[in-house]
Design a protein around this motif. Structure first.
Motif, short mmCIF file in Angstrom:
data_model
loop_
_atom_site.label_atom_id
_atom_site.label_comp_id
_atom_site.label_asym_id
_atom_site.label_seq_id
_atom_site.Cartn_x
_atom_site.Cartn_y
_atom_site.Cartn_z
N PRO A 89 85.89 103.33 136.71
CA PRO A 89 86.76 102.34 137.71
C PRO A 89 86.47 100.89 137.67
O PRO A 89 87.11 100.05 138.30
N SER A 90 85.03 100.60 137.39
CA SER A 90 84.58 99.14 137.13
C SER A 90 84.91 98.52 135.82
O SER A 90 84.62 97.55 135.66
N GLY A 91 85.43 99.26 134.95
CA GLY A 91 85.62 98.84 133.63
C GLY A 91 86.83 98.22 133.20
O GLY A 91 87.09 97.83 132.18
N GLY A 92 87.83 98.14 134.03
CA GLY A 92 89.14 97.40 133.81
C GLY A 92 89.85 98.20 132.64
O GLY A 92 90.00 98.99 132.59
N VAL A 93 89.97 97.14 131.44
CA VAL A 93 90.56 97.92 130.18
C VAL A 93 89.70 98.73 129.55
O VAL A 93 90.52 99.61 128.55
N LEU A 94 88.57 98.95 129.85
CA LEU A 94 87.73 100.02 129.34
C LEU A 94 88.06 101.34 130.01
O LEU A 94 87.73 102.38 129.40
N ASP A 95 88.60 101.22 131.29
CA ASP A 95 88.65 102.59 131.78
C ASP A 95 89.79 103.43 131.27
O ASP A 95 90.86 103.23 131.14
#
Length: 504
Positions: free
Chosen positions: A458-464
């Motif tokens: 959830p803190s990963g942005g586009v990584l989520d």
């Protein structure tokens, strides 16, 4: 006239993701809730009150910050000004009042441009922190004696730093959308309250927390700009680009990474270039001072130096500490590419900053502020967090009592050198413990409380939820792979705690 939609053609309402309630998954949170009436009942109406989780967290954080100010009262009333060791025996030391006169603010000198009398010829802080200090001096009344002015200067800075603390609380609570109550870990952190007004670190911490929030929302440029500003206030936020590099590499998100780097470089240059061009000697003081600074408080280098007949030289420590940071980054990169599931950004950010702190030649007690927001996002588990905080509070007391011992002459009031070494060791072990559980969570994602609740990053942005593009396939475990269209997953963790069907 439009026809009424039928049941067959009306799409089902998209259900908002449920907020994670800590008393259903954390024994200590469940037990602690009994102090305020126990866990919230399952039939209680939520989302209808002014008391949202973020507002509660911010108010608690401000309350704890205020308690930290009260803890400084003995120094405010005189210990900063009278007696060589009283500010240490009361454990209420702060750099802020001492540097009001010591760095020329009382005399109206301009940081970086005006040379200072004494051993420190220019302000030894990065530019944005210098701006913060200068603005506080403008707001400080110039009437009365120097002691009164220094008291006002500390009080003005405390008010500005309280705003930073509130910003941090908001950002940490909102970074993980489904876990706003994790912000209480930060708000109630004792080391956070005790160290908040020792120095100006909260400015960089607030900018870093805001950057993390922007990245979690997929705003790479805003993340970069805020991280660049944070690096213009303190050097440590720069190391977050290392974990981001390897995560974006594994996920193939190069565009977002380079947008973040560009934003960071641009913001840092905008702040620094004007001072570099017109006051280079003053601007460079922070960097030359950091390089030339000797082995100092809180580091394992100090234990080595004070227990050796042949202590390490400054050049050796600088070179070795830099090498250790590089090795730490390589280890984090290896962990990223071999982990069964791509690590969360907050996990790697915490590990990288912790490595920077553990290998550095100095550990001032306020450096714990760098880690607290990242620790909350990386490992939101009350037991582990409080173990680490206990170690940091012990170190906070240890350094002041050690300084009381060294400044009290033959009276030797305080903690001798051997005792202080144990306090340093406790700080190091506490931080290493938290690093170890974060690494375990990476290697065994089912132990990660964030992923166990059904989230990916959830803190990963586009990584989520993104698919992997580069990974060492031989070490992957298929059961941990993320599908192309990720859905919420039960990670097979232990059953949530139940308290007669109620939860917070």
């Amino acid at each position: 006239m439009c026809p009424m939609p039928s049941a067959e053609t009306t799409p089902a309402r998209v259900r908002e993701p449920e907020t994670v309630r800590p008393t259903r998954e954390d024994e200590i949170a469940a037990a602690g809730s009994e102090l305020i009436g126990g866990p919230l009942g399952r039939r209680a109406l939520t989302g209808t009150s002014w008391w949202t989780p973020v507002r509660v967290v911010v108010l608690v954080a401000i309350g704890m910050f205020a308690l930290g100010l009260v803890q400084k009262a003995p120094c405010y009333d005189g210990a900063w000004f009278f007696g060589a060791s009283s500010q240490y025996t009361h454990a209420c030391y702060s750099d802020i009042p001492h540097l009001y006169q010591g760095r020329g603010f009382a005399d109206g000198l301009v940081p970086y441009f005006d040379k200072l009398p004494g051993d420190m010829d220019y302000l030894e802080y990065p530019v944005l922190t210098g701006v913060f200090m200068e603005v506080a001096s403008w707001l400080t009344p110039g009437s009365g004696g120097i002691q009164r002015q220094e008291q006002w200067y500390w009080f003005v800075n405390a008010g500005m730093l309280m705003v930073c603390a509130a910003v941090i609380a908001v950002c940490v609570s909102r970074t993980h959308r489904r876990r706003p109550w994790d912000g209480l870990l930060l708000a109630l952190a004792p080391a956070f309250a005790l160290t908040a007004t020792i120095n100006w670190d909260l400015l960089a911490v607030a900018l870093t927390a805001a950057a993390m929030l922007m990245w979690s929302r997929g705003r790479a440029v805003a993340f970069g700009v805020l991280l660049g500003l944070a690096t213009a206030a303190k050097l440590y936020p720069l190391v977050l680009l290392g974990p981001l590099l390897v995560l974006c590499w594994r996920a193939g998100k190069w565009r977002e990474f380079f947008l973040a780097v560009g934003g960071a470089a641009g913001a840092w240059l905008v702040v620094n270039v004007p001072v570099m061009l017109f006051a280079f000697e003053g601007w460079s003081k922070f960097y030359t001072f950091s390089h030339d600074r000797g082995i100092d408080f809180g580091s394992f280098w100090l234990i080595w130096s004070q227990n050796s007949s042949n202590p390490p030289s400054i050049d050796f420590v600088n070179t070795t500490a830099s090498a250790l940071v590089v090795l730490s980054f390589l280890g984090i990169a290896a962990l990223t590419f071999t982990a069964p599931r791509r690590p969360r950004f907050a996990q790697l950010a915490f590990l990288m900053v912790a490595a920077f702190i553990l290998t550095n030649k100095v550990y001032s007690p306020q450096y714990v502020l760098w880690l607290v927001p990242l620790a909350v996002l990386a490992r939101p588990k009350w037991r582990d967090f409080l173990i680490w905080q206990a170690c940091e509070v012990a170190y906070f007391l240890g350094i002041w009592f050690y300084l009381a011992y060294t400044t009290s002459g033959d009276a030797h009031k305080g903690l001798p050198t051997e005792g202080y070494h144990w306090a340093i060791a406790l700080h190091l072990l506490g931080t290493l413990y938290l690093c170890a559980v974060v690494v375990r969570d990476i290697l065994r994602p089912e132990r990660d409380v964030v992923r166990r609740a059904g989230d990916d990053d959830p803190s990963g942005g586009v990584l989520d939820g993104a698919a992997d593009h580069f990974v060492l396939r031989g070490l992957r475990h298929p059961e941990h792979e993320v599908p192309e269209e990720p859905s919420r997953t039960d990670w097979g963790g232990p059953e949530p705690l139940h308290h007669e069907g109620r939860s917070l």
